[in-house]
Design a protein around this motif. Structure first.
Motif, PDB file in Angstrom:
ATOM      1  N   SER A 160       0.805  -1.227   0.000  1.00 36.48           N
ATOM      2  CA  SER A 160       0.000   0.000   0.000  1.00 36.48           C
ATOM      3  C   SER A 160       0.837   1.276   0.000  1.00 36.48           C
ATOM      4  O   SER A 160       0.540   2.228  -0.730  1.00 36.48           O
ATOM      5  N   ARG A 161       1.890   1.303   0.788  1.00 33.24           N
ATOM      6  CA  ARG A 161       2.722   2.518   0.844  1.00 33.24           C
ATOM      7  C   ARG A 161       3.537   2.683  -0.437  1.00 33.24           C
ATOM      8  O   ARG A 161       3.849   3.798  -0.845  1.00 33.24           O
ATOM      9  N   GLU A 162       3.865   1.579  -1.089  1.00 35.16           N
ATOM     10  CA  GLU A 162       4.681   1.639  -2.299  1.00 35.16           C
ATOM     11  C   GLU A 162       3.885   2.142  -3.495  1.00 35.16           C
ATOM     12  O   GLU A 162       4.422   2.823  -4.374  1.00 35.16           O
ATOM     13  N   VAL A 163       2.589   1.805  -3.562  1.00 33.83           N
ATOM     14  CA  VAL A 163       1.773   2.206  -4.718  1.00 33.83           C
ATOM     15  C   VAL A 163       1.092   3.554  -4.487  1.00 33.83           C
ATOM     16  O   VAL A 163       0.495   4.112  -5.417  1.00 33.83           O
ATOM     17  N   SER A 164       1.162   4.089  -3.276  1.00 28.47           N
ATOM     18  CA  SER A 164       0.509   5.364  -2.982  1.00 28.47           C
ATOM     19  C   SER A 164       1.080   6.483  -3.853  1.00 28.47           C
ATOM     20  O   SER A 164       2.296   6.638  -3.976  1.00 28.47           O
ATOM     21  N   GLY A 165       0.190   7.240  -4.496  1.00 29.96           N
ATOM     22  CA  GLY A 165       0.629   8.376  -5.300  1.00 29.96           C
ATOM     23  C   GLY A 165       0.751   8.112  -6.784  1.00 29.96           C
ATOM     24  O   GLY A 165       1.127   9.001  -7.549  1.00 29.96           O
ATOM     25  N   ILE A 166       0.423   6.903  -7.233  1.00 27.77           N
ATOM     26  CA  ILE A 166       0.480   6.615  -8.669  1.00 27.77           C
ATOM     27  C   ILE A 166      -0.525   7.479  -9.416  1.00 27.77           C
ATOM     28  O   ILE A 166      -1.681   7.580  -9.026  1.00 27.77           O
ATOM     29  N   ASN A 167      -0.097   8.134 -10.476  1.00 32.77           N
ATOM     30  CA  ASN A 167      -1.030   8.927 -11.287  1.00 32.77           C
ATOM     31  C   ASN A 167      -0.562   8.966 -12.729  1.00 32.77           C
ATOM     32  O   ASN A 167       0.585   8.662 -13.041  1.00 32.77           O
ATOM     33  N   MET A 168      -1.503   9.362 -13.641  1.00 37.15           N
ATOM     34  CA  MET A 168      -1.203   9.391 -15.068  1.00 37.15           C
ATOM     35  C   MET A 168      -1.548  10.733 -15.710  1.00 37.15           C
ATOM     36  O   MET A 168      -1.495  10.886 -16.920  1.00 37.15           O
ATOM     37  N   ASP A 169      -1.982  11.718 -14.895  1.00 39.40           N
ATOM     38  CA  ASP A 169      -2.296  13.056 -15.379  1.00 39.40           C
ATOM     39  C   ASP A 169      -3.443  13.108 -16.385  1.00 39.40           C
ATOM     40  O   ASP A 169      -3.529  14.028 -17.199  1.00 39.40           O
ATOM     41  N   TYR A 170      -4.311  12.118 -16.348  1.00 34.79           N
ATOM     42  CA  TYR A 170      -5.564  12.159 -17.095  1.00 34.79           C
ATOM     43  C   TYR A 170      -6.689  12.165 -16.064  1.00 34.79           C
ATOM     44  O   TYR A 170      -6.847  11.183 -15.326  1.00 34.79           O
ATOM     45  N   ASP A 189      -4.230  12.412  -4.194  1.00 33.10           N
ATOM     46  CA  ASP A 189      -4.771  13.759  -3.923  1.00 33.10           C
ATOM     47  C   ASP A 189      -5.075  14.565  -5.176  1.00 33.10           C
ATOM     48  O   ASP A 189      -5.181  15.785  -5.119  1.00 33.10           O
ATOM     49  N   TYR A 190      -5.174  13.918  -6.329  1.00 33.77           N
ATOM     50  CA  TYR A 190      -5.539  14.652  -7.539  1.00 33.77           C
ATOM     51  C   TYR A 190      -6.368  13.741  -8.428  1.00 33.77           C
ATOM     52  O   TYR A 190      -5.923  12.643  -8.745  1.00 33.77           O
ATOM     53  N   VAL A 231      -9.968  11.693 -15.570  1.00 39.76           N
ATOM     54  CA  VAL A 231     -10.907  10.600 -15.301  1.00 39.76           C
ATOM     55  C   VAL A 231     -10.155   9.365 -14.793  1.00 39.76           C
ATOM     56  O   VAL A 231     -10.530   8.757 -13.793  1.00 39.76           O
ATOM     57  N   ILE A 232      -9.071   9.010 -15.488  1.00 38.39           N
ATOM     58  CA  ILE A 232      -8.262   7.867 -15.059  1.00 38.39           C
ATOM     59  C   ILE A 232      -7.666   8.145 -13.690  1.00 38.39           C
ATOM     60  O   ILE A 232      -7.616   7.266 -12.814  1.00 38.39           O
ATOM     61  N   ASN A 233      -7.253   9.382 -13.476  1.00 38.30           N
ATOM     62  CA  ASN A 233      -6.628   9.731 -12.199  1.00 38.30           C
ATOM     63  C   ASN A 233      -7.604   9.633 -11.039  1.00 38.30           C
ATOM     64  O   ASN A 233      -7.200   9.344  -9.908  1.00 38.30           O
ATOM     65  N   TYR A 234      -8.887   9.885 -11.298  1.00 40.11           N
ATOM     66  CA  TYR A 234      -9.851   9.762 -10.220  1.00 40.11           C
ATOM     67  C   TYR A 234      -9.948   8.308  -9.767  1.00 40.11           C
ATOM     68  O   TYR A 234     -10.023   8.014  -8.568  1.00 40.11           O
ATOM     69  N   VAL A 235      -9.937   7.381 -10.719  1.00 37.20           N
ATOM     70  CA  VAL A 235      -9.935   5.958 -10.380  1.00 37.20           C
ATOM     71  C   VAL A 235      -8.664   5.616  -9.600  1.00 37.20           C
ATOM     72  O   VAL A 235      -8.703   4.886  -8.603  1.00 37.20           O
ATOM     73  N   LEU A 236      -7.530   6.170 -10.049  1.00 36.30           N
ATOM     74  CA  LEU A 236      -6.267   5.931  -9.341  1.00 36.30           C
ATOM     75  C   LEU A 236      -6.307   6.550  -7.942  1.00 36.30           C
ATOM     76  O   LEU A 236      -5.718   6.019  -7.003  1.00 36.30           O
ATOM     77  N   ASP A 237      -6.993   7.691  -7.829  1.00 34.55           N
ATOM     78  CA  ASP A 237      -7.200   8.292  -6.503  1.00 34.55           C
ATOM     79  C   ASP A 237      -7.889   7.305  -5.575  1.00 34.55           C
ATOM     80  O   ASP A 237      -7.477   7.100  -4.431  1.00 34.55           O
TER      81      ASP A 237
END
Length: 369
Positions: free
Chosen positions: A165-175, A189-190, A177-183
């Motif tokens: 969990s701590r290792e994958v925290s913060g993954i994002n792709m700057d898109y 936080d974005y 809609v996709i980022n909301y799922v990643l959130d």
């Protein structure tokens, strides 16, 4: 058969108490001033109660494994519905007061935002609450229930989710809609703030699934199940405590985004607490208090949404974080009564609608004859 009913009673009481507890906690968080929350004995105790989310999630995992609805399709469908229910709840909580102009100014001001107001509203609607967690988790655990038959593999998956969990925290792709799922999955936080990201909180649900599977394997022997919970809980506390207290920056990192040690530690105390509640309810006879808690358990999702919406709307009437503990205690009683009143009203409307449809179907059948 008696043991099985006692086991169900214990879980129903836990879930029922969680409904009452949520009203108490959320009323305090919204209406009590900072001093009342942190410096009064009652306020501090209620804030402490707010750390009981893992109890609800482990119970969810147990009932998920023992539910009569075992298909993958039903799990995926309910998962999607819960995610949209969370978005709908956020809209009702935050946007209705804005649309009808009764949102308190100091609520928006507390964020100190410089972004356009529309972006702020999107942020609020997308906030990740426990409904989104439950919904997103079901999209994963449905596959676990369908394809993983060994209970120890289920437990290993739950612990693995916590471990990474701590290792994958913060993954994002700057898109967006996709980022909301990643959130919702990993919390970066974005574009939103997620209180309960799937990693690590899904771990508690999967740990509950482990015990649900165990319960099925021991032929619904609830005494043995809860005794096993006690032993595993004590083991988890022994493993998690040194990780949390010696390496807290990585393994705890705050309640909402804890690391693997925090998950194991909180899961341990939760299992011990569940065993304790089971022991208390082992010889409990049906009474009005039990019936009320079972009613809350049956309507947990809807009552969760109702109380949050009503409390959020109340900010425009009673103010936001402005009151002492005495005033807040009165509001807690008020919101408990109001939540039940709305839920019962919805039940009555639903029954009337069902009755009308039944009568209409009966008339159509008579006409055909």
């Amino acid at each position: 058969m008696e043991q099985q009913s006692k086991r169900i009673l214990a879980l129903d009481l836990i879930k029922g108490m969680s409904v009452i507890g949520m009203v108490i906690i959320h009323t305090l968080l919204i209406f009590a001033n900072v001093k009342s929350q942190s410096e009064s004995v009652i306020g501090s105790f209620i804030v402490f109660l707010g750390r009981g989310t893992s109890i609800f999630l482990i119970c969810m995992g147990i009932t998920f494994m023992t539910s009569s609805h075992q298909s993958l399709k039903s799990a995926l469908k309910r998962g999607v519905l819960l995610v949209f229910a969370g978005l709908f709840m956020n809209f009702m909580k935050f946007m209705i007061p804005v649309i009808f102009n009764f949102a308190p100014d100091n609520f928006i001001q507390k964020y100190g935002w410089n972004a356009p107001i529309e972006q702020q509203y999107v942020y609020l609607v997308l906030l990740g609450d426990i409904l989104q967690l439950a919904g997103m988790s079901l999209l994963f655990v449905g596959f676990i229930r369908e394809y993983v038959k060994n209970k120890y593999v289920i437990l290993a998956i739950g612990l693995l989710v916590a471990l990474v969990s701590r290792e994958v925290s913060g993954i994002n792709m700057d898109y967006p809609v996709i980022n909301y799922v990643l959130d919702l999955l990993f919390n970066n936080d974005y574009p939103a703030y997620v209180y309960f990201p799937v990693f690590p909180w899904m771990s508690f649900i999967i740990i509950g699934m482990f015990f649900g599977k165990w319960f099925l394997e021991i032929n619904h022997n609830s005494r043995q199940l809860f005794r096993n919970m006690l032993y595993v809980g004590l083991l988890f506390i022994a493993i998690g405590a040194p990780l949390v207290f010696l390496y807290g920056k990585y393994h705890y990192n705050g309640f909402y985004h804890m690391g693997p040690g925090g998950v194991i530690y909180f899961a341990g105390w939760t299992l011990v607490f569940l065993w304790l509640i089971f022991r208390i309810t082992l010889h409990t006879k049906e009474n009005n208090a039990i019936r009320i808690l079972k009613y809350c358990s049956k309507n947990l999702t809807s009552m969760y949404m109702i109380q949050w919406i009503l409390i959020s709307w109340g900010k425009g009437i009673f103010g936001y974080r402005q009151h002492g503990i005495g005033y807040v205690l009165v509001l807690i009683l008020f919101y408990i009564v109001l939540t039940f009143a709305v839920q019962i009203s919805l039940d009555i409307l639903r029954k009337k609608k069902t009755l009308v449809l039944f009568r209409r179907a009966s008339m159509d059948e008579t006409a055909l004859k």
